[in-house]
Design a protein around this motif. Structure first.
Motif, mmCIF file in Angstrom:
data_model
loop_
_atom_site.group_PDB
_atom_site.id
_atom_site.type_symbol
_atom_site.label_atom_id
_atom_site.label_comp_id
_atom_site.label_asym_id
_atom_site.label_seq_id
_atom_site.Cartn_x
_atom_site.Cartn_y
_atom_site.Cartn_z
ATOM 1 N N LEU A 1 13.312 32.791 35.991
ATOM 2 C CA LEU A 1 13.197 34.236 36.197
ATOM 3 C C LEU A 1 12.209 34.339 37.341
ATOM 4 C CD1 LEU A 1 12.159 35.732 32.695
ATOM 5 C CD2 LEU A 1 14.438 35.902 33.778
ATOM 6 N N TYR A 2 12.658 35.178 38.502
ATOM 7 C CA TYR A 2 12.106 35.282 39.781
ATOM 8 C C TYR A 2 12.208 36.646 40.222
ATOM 9 C CZ TYR A 2 12.914 30.254 39.430
ATOM 10 O OH TYR A 2 13.005 29.081 39.106
ATOM 11 N N TYR A 3 10.993 37.225 40.649
ATOM 12 C CA TYR A 3 10.845 38.437 41.098
ATOM 13 C C TYR A 3 10.281 38.761 42.321
ATOM 14 C CZ TYR A 3 11.242 39.523 35.928
ATOM 15 O OH TYR A 3 11.916 39.473 34.645
ATOM 16 N N ALA A 4 10.665 39.860 43.111
ATOM 17 C CA ALA A 4 10.001 40.142 44.225
ATOM 18 C C ALA A 4 8.797 40.501 44.066
ATOM 19 C CB ALA A 4 10.644 41.323 45.132
ATOM 20 N N ASP A 5 7.709 40.313 45.001
ATOM 21 C CA ASP A 5 6.257 40.626 44.668
ATOM 22 C C ASP A 5 6.255 42.165 44.770
ATOM 23 O OD1 ASP A 5 4.950 38.227 47.202
ATOM 24 O OD2 ASP A 5 5.425 37.943 45.171
ATOM 25 N N SER A 6 7.156 42.849 45.168
ATOM 26 C CA SER A 6 6.660 44.368 45.118
ATOM 27 C C SER A 6 7.120 44.925 43.696
ATOM 28 C CB SER A 6 7.765 44.997 45.926
ATOM 29 O OG SER A 6 9.129 44.830 46.030
ATOM 30 N N VAL A 7 7.900 44.378 42.889
ATOM 31 C CA VAL A 7 8.106 44.875 41.398
ATOM 32 C C VAL A 7 7.557 43.838 40.512
ATOM 33 C CG1 VAL A 7 10.513 45.695 42.446
ATOM 34 C CG2 VAL A 7 10.346 43.112 41.427
ATOM 35 N N LYS A 8 7.050 42.732 40.711
ATOM 36 C CA LYS A 8 6.461 41.837 39.737
ATOM 37 C C LYS A 8 5.356 42.597 38.738
ATOM 38 C CE LYS A 8 6.016 37.926 41.423
ATOM 39 N NZ LYS A 8 5.601 36.713 42.234
ATOM 40 N N GLY A 9 5.555 42.292 37.741
ATOM 41 C CA GLY A 9 4.646 43.178 36.625
ATOM 42 C C GLY A 9 5.109 44.592 36.153
ATOM 43 N N ARG A 10 6.117 45.109 37.038
ATOM 44 C CA ARG A 10 6.782 46.358 36.667
ATOM 45 C C ARG A 10 8.399 46.138 35.940
ATOM 46 N NH1 ARG A 10 7.430 49.898 40.474
ATOM 47 N NH2 ARG A 10 7.745 48.401 41.901
ATOM 48 N N PHE A 11 8.755 45.236 36.657
ATOM 49 C CA PHE A 11 10.402 45.298 36.278
ATOM 50 C C PHE A 11 10.750 43.899 35.572
ATOM 51 C CE2 PHE A 11 12.212 47.569 40.277
ATOM 52 C CZ PHE A 11 11.329 48.703 39.852
ATOM 53 N N THR A 12 11.411 44.051 34.795
ATOM 54 C CA THR A 12 11.872 42.702 33.850
ATOM 55 C C THR A 12 13.499 42.644 33.942
ATOM 56 O OG1 THR A 12 9.968 43.022 32.528
ATOM 57 C CG2 THR A 12 11.952 41.737 31.807
ATOM 58 N N ILE A 13 13.959 41.303 34.358
ATOM 59 C CA ILE A 13 15.417 41.177 34.336
ATOM 60 C C ILE A 13 15.767 40.305 32.924
ATOM 61 C CG2 ILE A 13 15.220 39.252 35.743
ATOM 62 C CD1 ILE A 13 17.824 39.676 37.022
ATOM 63 N N SER A 14 16.873 40.655 32.337
ATOM 64 C CA SER A 14 17.292 39.915 31.168
ATOM 65 C C SER A 14 18.759 40.176 31.179
ATOM 66 C CB SER A 14 16.647 40.424 30.089
ATOM 67 O OG SER A 14 17.068 41.886 29.713
ATOM 68 N N ARG A 15 19.206 39.056 30.441
ATOM 69 C CA ARG A 15 20.599 38.925 30.054
ATOM 70 C C ARG A 15 21.159 38.622 28.769
ATOM 71 N NH1 ARG A 15 22.879 34.456 34.002
ATOM 72 N NH2 ARG A 15 24.804 34.987 33.274
ATOM 73 N N ASP A 16 22.372 39.274 28.378
ATOM 74 C CA ASP A 16 23.042 39.016 27.124
ATOM 75 C C ASP A 16 24.357 38.447 27.438
ATOM 76 O OD1 ASP A 16 24.127 39.083 24.732
ATOM 77 O OD2 ASP A 16 23.386 41.029 24.121
ATOM 78 N N ASN A 17 24.375 36.852 27.267
ATOM 79 C CA ASN A 17 25.562 36.277 27.566
ATOM 80 C C ASN A 17 26.670 36.706 26.761
ATOM 81 O OD1 ASN A 17 24.516 35.289 29.869
ATOM 82 N ND2 ASN A 17 24.105 33.170 28.794
ATOM 83 N N ALA A 18 26.395 37.077 25.255
ATOM 84 C CA ALA A 18 27.290 37.616 24.310
ATOM 85 C C ALA A 18 28.185 38.598 24.846
ATOM 86 C CB ALA A 18 26.686 37.649 22.864
ATOM 87 N N LYS A 19 27.264 39.699 25.630
ATOM 88 C CA LYS A 19 27.736 40.793 25.914
ATOM 89 C C LYS A 19 28.090 40.943 27.350
ATOM 90 C CE LYS A 19 25.248 43.466 22.341
ATOM 91 N NZ LYS A 19 24.378 44.654 22.099
ATOM 92 N N ASN A 20 28.050 39.910 28.083
ATOM 93 C CA ASN A 20 28.383 39.605 29.493
ATOM 94 C C ASN A 20 27.682 40.926 30.196
ATOM 95 O OD1 ASN A 20 30.115 37.619 28.688
ATOM 96 N ND2 ASN A 20 32.090 38.903 29.343
ATOM 97 N N THR A 21 26.301 41.058 30.076
ATOM 98 C CA THR A 21 25.789 42.107 30.728
ATOM 99 C C THR A 21 24.245 41.429 31.055
ATOM 100 O OG1 THR A 21 26.704 43.493 29.009
ATOM 101 C CG2 THR A 21 24.885 44.402 30.362
ATOM 102 N N VAL A 22 24.082 41.839 32.240
ATOM 103 C CA VAL A 22 22.584 41.595 32.648
ATOM 104 C C VAL A 22 21.892 42.884 32.901
ATOM 105 C CG1 VAL A 22 23.080 41.872 35.181
ATOM 106 C CG2 VAL A 22 20.901 40.579 34.369
#
Length: 123
Positions: free
Chosen positions: A58-79
Motif C-alpha cells: 500500500l502506497y499513498y501520496a503525502d497529501s492524502v496519507k492518514g486520511r485516505f485508505t485504498i483496499s481491494r476485494d478480489n472476489a468482487k473485482n473491485t477496488v
C-alpha cells in the motif's frame, strides 16, 4: 482487455467522508495492481494511492496519507478508496487504473483506466 468503471463520487462538505469504488471486468483482476489518481481543473494528473495485486503493498501520496485508505476485494473485482477528513483541495476527477507492473505511483505504469468520477468538497 480490462474495463474499469468508477462510482461513488459526488458532493461532500469539508471534513466529511466519501467512498469511491472501481469495478473491473474483462481481465484477471487479482493479477493487477490497482491505483487511484486524480486531476483537478488546470492541473496535472496526480497520484493518490496504489495497492498491489495481493493487497500487501500500500502506497499513498503525502497529501492524502492518514486520511485516505485504498483496499481491494478480489472476489468482487473491485477496488475502493475511502476518503476521510476531506479538504477542498481534494476536489478533482478521480480515476482508477490497473496495471501488471506492480503498485507504482507513476501513471505511465498503468495499462487501463476508468472514465473518472467527480469529487467536489465544499466549504
Amino acid at each position: 482487455q480490462v474495463q474499469l468503471v468508477e462510482s461513488g463520487g459526488g458532493l461532500v462538505q469539508a471534513g466529511g467522508s466519501l467512498r469511491l469504488s472501481c469495478a473491473a471486468s474483462g481481465g484477471t483482476f487479482s493479477s493487477y495492481a490497482m491505483g487511484w489518481f486524480r486531476q483537478a481543473p488546470g492541473k496535472e494528473r496526480e497520484f493518490v494511492a496504489t495497492i498491489s495485486w495481493s493487497g500487501g503493498g500500500l502506497y499513498y501520496a503525502d497529501s492524502v496519507k492518514g486520511r485516505f485508505t485504498i483496499s481491494r476485494d478480489n472476489a468482487k473485482n473491485t477496488v475502493f478508496l475511502q476518503m476521510n477528513s476531506m479538504k477542498p483541495e481534494d476536489t478533482a476527477v478521480y480515476y482508477c487504473a490497473a496495471g501488471v507492473r506492480g503498485a507504482r505511483a507513476q501513471s505511465g505504469a498503468y495499462d487501463y483506466w476508468g472514465q473518472g468520477t467527480q469529487v467536489t468538497v465544499s466549504s
